[in-house]
Design a protein around this motif. Structure first.
Motif, short mmCIF file in Angstrom:
data_model
loop_
_atom_site.label_atom_id
_atom_site.label_comp_id
_atom_site.label_asym_id
_atom_site.label_seq_id
_atom_site.Cartn_x
_atom_site.Cartn_y
_atom_site.Cartn_z
N GLY A 185 -1.99 -5.93 6.76
CA GLY A 185 -1.93 -4.91 7.80
C GLY A 185 -0.58 -4.25 7.99
O GLY A 185 -0.39 -3.46 8.90
N GLU A 186 0.37 -4.56 7.13
CA GLU A 186 1.72 -4.01 7.27
C GLU A 186 1.86 -2.59 6.71
O GLU A 186 2.71 -1.84 7.16
N SER A 187 1.06 -2.24 5.73
CA SER A 187 1.24 -0.92 5.11
C SER A 187 -0.11 -0.25 4.89
O SER A 187 -1.17 -0.87 4.99
N PHE A 188 -0.04 1.05 4.61
CA PHE A 188 -1.26 1.84 4.42
C PHE A 188 -1.03 2.89 3.35
O PHE A 188 0.10 3.13 2.91
N ARG A 189 -2.12 3.53 2.95
CA ARG A 189 -2.07 4.60 1.95
C ARG A 189 -2.90 5.77 2.45
O ARG A 189 -3.92 5.59 3.10
N ALA A 194 4.51 2.41 5.71
CA ALA A 194 4.42 1.62 6.92
C ALA A 194 4.86 2.47 8.10
O ALA A 194 5.72 3.34 7.97
N GLU A 214 -5.58 7.69 6.89
CA GLU A 214 -5.52 6.41 6.16
C GLU A 214 -6.73 6.27 5.24
O GLU A 214 -7.85 6.46 5.65
N SER A 241 0.81 -1.22 0.00
CA SER A 241 0.00 0.00 0.00
C SER A 241 0.84 1.27 0.00
O SER A 241 0.31 2.36 -0.15
N ASP A 267 -6.58 3.46 2.93
CA ASP A 267 -6.58 2.04 2.60
C ASP A 267 -5.45 1.35 3.34
O ASP A 267 -4.44 1.97 3.64
N LYS A 268 -5.63 0.06 3.65
CA LYS A 268 -4.59 -0.78 4.25
C LYS A 268 -4.43 -2.02 3.40
O LYS A 268 -5.39 -2.48 2.78
N CYS A 269 -3.24 -2.58 3.41
CA CYS A 269 -3.05 -3.84 2.69
C CYS A 269 -3.68 -4.97 3.51
O CYS A 269 -3.96 -4.80 4.70
#
Length: 107
Positions: free
Chosen positions: A102-106, A39, A95, A36, A97-99
């Motif tokens: 749960g490790e990364s976001f946008r 992090a 935030e 995403s 969006d999240k992958c």
């Protein structure tokens, strides 16, 4: 612009810093990674850097670098226990969006 922490997060950080025997708080930032894009990075800090922006809550300092602040402005750092798991949770109003992992976001 602000970054805050809950009382539960402050208690956890205070306990950990006491156990370590040193430290001034935690540094919260972001790095580019994951599916995403961004992090969270969280680390215990022994001394302030000149560029740090300092927020404080419940007697605990949260240090943020100026580049990360644009992505985490308004974020509340929490510490939660769910069953046998425990850890920090980032309540970030930016935030979008999240992958799946749960490790990364946008934002």
């Amino acid at each position: 612009m602000t970054v805050s922490l809950t009382e539960a997060a402050a208690r956890h950080v205070t306990r950990y810093l006491t156990k370590r025997g040193k430290g001034v708080g935690v540094r919260l930032g972001v790095k580019t990674t994951g599916c995403s894009g961004l992090a969270y990075q969280l680390e215990y800090v022994d001394e302030l850097s000149p560029e740090d922006i300092v927020f404080e809550g419940f007697g605990v300092k949260v240090l943020v670098d100026p580049k990360s602040l644009a992505y985490i402005d308004g974020t509340q750092l929490d510490f939660v226990r769910e069953g046998l798991n425990e850890g920090f949770r980032f309540n970030n109003p930016n935030e979008r969006d999240k992958c799946g992992c749960g490790e990364s976001f946008r934002v």
